[in-house]
Design an enzyme around this catalytic site. Structure first.
Site, short mmCIF file in Angstrom:
data_model
loop_
_atom_site.label_atom_id
_atom_site.label_comp_id
_atom_site.label_asym_id
_atom_site.label_seq_id
_atom_site.Cartn_x
_atom_site.Cartn_y
_atom_site.Cartn_z
N LYS A 10 -8.74 14.43 17.50
CA LYS A 10 -8.08 15.17 16.42
C LYS A 10 -8.83 16.46 16.08
CE LYS A 10 -5.94 11.05 14.34
NZ LYS A 10 -5.56 10.43 13.04
N TYR A 50 4.46 11.22 14.82
CA TYR A 50 4.20 10.24 13.75
C TYR A 50 5.48 9.85 13.02
CZ TYR A 50 -0.90 10.76 14.15
OH TYR A 50 -2.21 10.72 14.57
N PHE A 58 1.51 9.56 2.80
CA PHE A 58 0.50 10.42 3.42
C PHE A 58 1.07 11.27 4.55
CE2 PHE A 58 0.18 6.17 5.41
CZ PHE A 58 0.33 6.48 6.76
N THR A 92 -9.22 2.44 11.12
CA THR A 92 -8.57 3.71 10.77
C THR A 92 -9.35 4.45 9.69
OG1 THR A 92 -6.44 2.68 11.27
CG2 THR A 92 -6.39 4.71 9.98
N ARG A 103 -15.19 6.33 15.05
CA ARG A 103 -14.89 6.78 13.69
C ARG A 103 -16.10 6.65 12.78
NH1 ARG A 103 -8.95 4.19 14.14
NH2 ARG A 103 -7.72 6.10 14.46
N ASN A 113 -10.00 11.47 10.81
CA ASN A 113 -10.64 10.26 11.37
C ASN A 113 -10.88 10.34 12.88
OD1 ASN A 113 -8.00 9.83 12.16
ND2 ASN A 113 -7.91 7.70 11.48
N HIS A 116 -7.01 9.25 17.50
CA HIS A 116 -5.84 8.36 17.42
C HIS A 116 -5.78 7.56 18.72
CE1 HIS A 116 -1.73 6.88 17.07
NE2 HIS A 116 -1.62 7.19 18.35
N GLU A 127 4.18 6.99 23.40
CA GLU A 127 3.26 8.09 23.10
C GLU A 127 2.82 8.83 24.38
OE1 GLU A 127 0.15 6.41 20.66
OE2 GLU A 127 1.53 6.06 19.00
P1 CMP Z 1 -3.66 7.38 13.30
O1 CMP Z 1 -4.15 6.26 14.11
O2 CMP Z 1 -3.59 8.71 13.93
O3 CMP Z 1 -2.18 7.01 12.75
C1 CMP Z 1 -1.67 7.54 11.55
C2 CMP Z 1 -2.69 8.28 10.74
O4 CMP Z 1 -2.36 8.47 9.39
C3 CMP Z 1 -3.97 7.47 10.71
O5 CMP Z 1 -4.57 7.51 11.98
C4 CMP Z 1 -4.72 8.19 9.59
O6 CMP Z 1 -5.45 9.30 10.06
C5 CMP Z 1 -3.59 8.70 8.69
N1 CMP Z 1 -3.53 8.05 7.40
C6 CMP Z 1 -3.71 8.63 6.21
N2 CMP Z 1 -3.60 7.75 5.21
C7 CMP Z 1 -3.34 6.56 5.76
C8 CMP Z 1 -3.12 5.23 5.25
N3 CMP Z 1 -3.14 4.98 3.93
N4 CMP Z 1 -2.89 4.24 6.13
C9 CMP Z 1 -2.85 4.47 7.47
N5 CMP Z 1 -3.05 5.71 8.01
C10 CMP Z 1 -3.29 6.73 7.18
#
Ligand code: CMP
Length: 140
Positions: A10, A50, A58, A92, A103, A113, A116, A127
């Site tokens: 990211k 997404y 979010f 996550t 992470r 974070n 992904h 994906e």
């Molecule tokens: P990722 O695995 O890329 O998938 C969705 C992304 O949303 C997740 O990582 C986080 O970076 C972001 N995100 C932000 N807030 C939340 C949340 N409350 N729960 C899950 N993902 C979140």
């Protein structure tokens, strides 16, 4: 079984200059990079990726973060690649990520974070297709 999974480094991790350190972790764990490119996502491309989170509170922040700078998208291939990648990434929320995970070591917040990774065989297939044409994937 040998699987493929999609990984995204990211914008926060690209900005910290740790692309190589993250890819090294995949390689050391026995995952092969079989496709890789750098992209600067726009709102449509990030939002489409997404789409399953469209109704979540979010979503707006997620799309603005993912379009804030370049990302590196990769296809990782190997035995149990989907679970292996998730193990390497950690939880996550980096505050909950186990010590030694990507992470825990490189991420700041749940949005920034670092990486992904696909969460299931179904999302991996979708994906990988979302970012790569068949002739951009080079199995070894
Ligand atoms: P990722 O695995 O890329 O998938 C969705 C992304 O949303 C997740 O990582 C986080 O970076 C972001 N995100 C932000 N807030 C939340 C949340 N409350 N729960 C899950 N993902 C979140």
């Amino acid at each position: 079984a040998v699987e493929r999974t999609l990984s995204i480094i990211k914008p926060d991790a690209v900005g910290k200059n740790v692309i190589g350190e993250i890819v090294t972790r995949f390689e050391k764990a026995g995952l092969n990079v079989v496709a890789m490119k750098m992209l600067h996502l726009d709102d449509d491309k990030a939002g489409g990726f997404y789409a399953e989170h469209k109704e979540r509170p979010f979503f707006g922040d997620l799309v603005s973060f993912m379009t804030s700078g370049p990302v590196v998208v990769q296809v990782l291939e190997g035995e149990d690649a989907i679970a292996k990648n998730r193990e390497l990434m950690g939880a996550t929320n980096p505050q909950e990520a186990a010590a030694g995970t990507i992470r825990a070591d490189f991420a700041q917040s749940i949005d920034a974070n670092a990486v992904h990774g696909s969460d299931s065989a179904e999302s991996a297939a979708r994906e990988v297709d979302y970012f790569f044409a068949a002739d951009e994937i080079c199995p070894r």
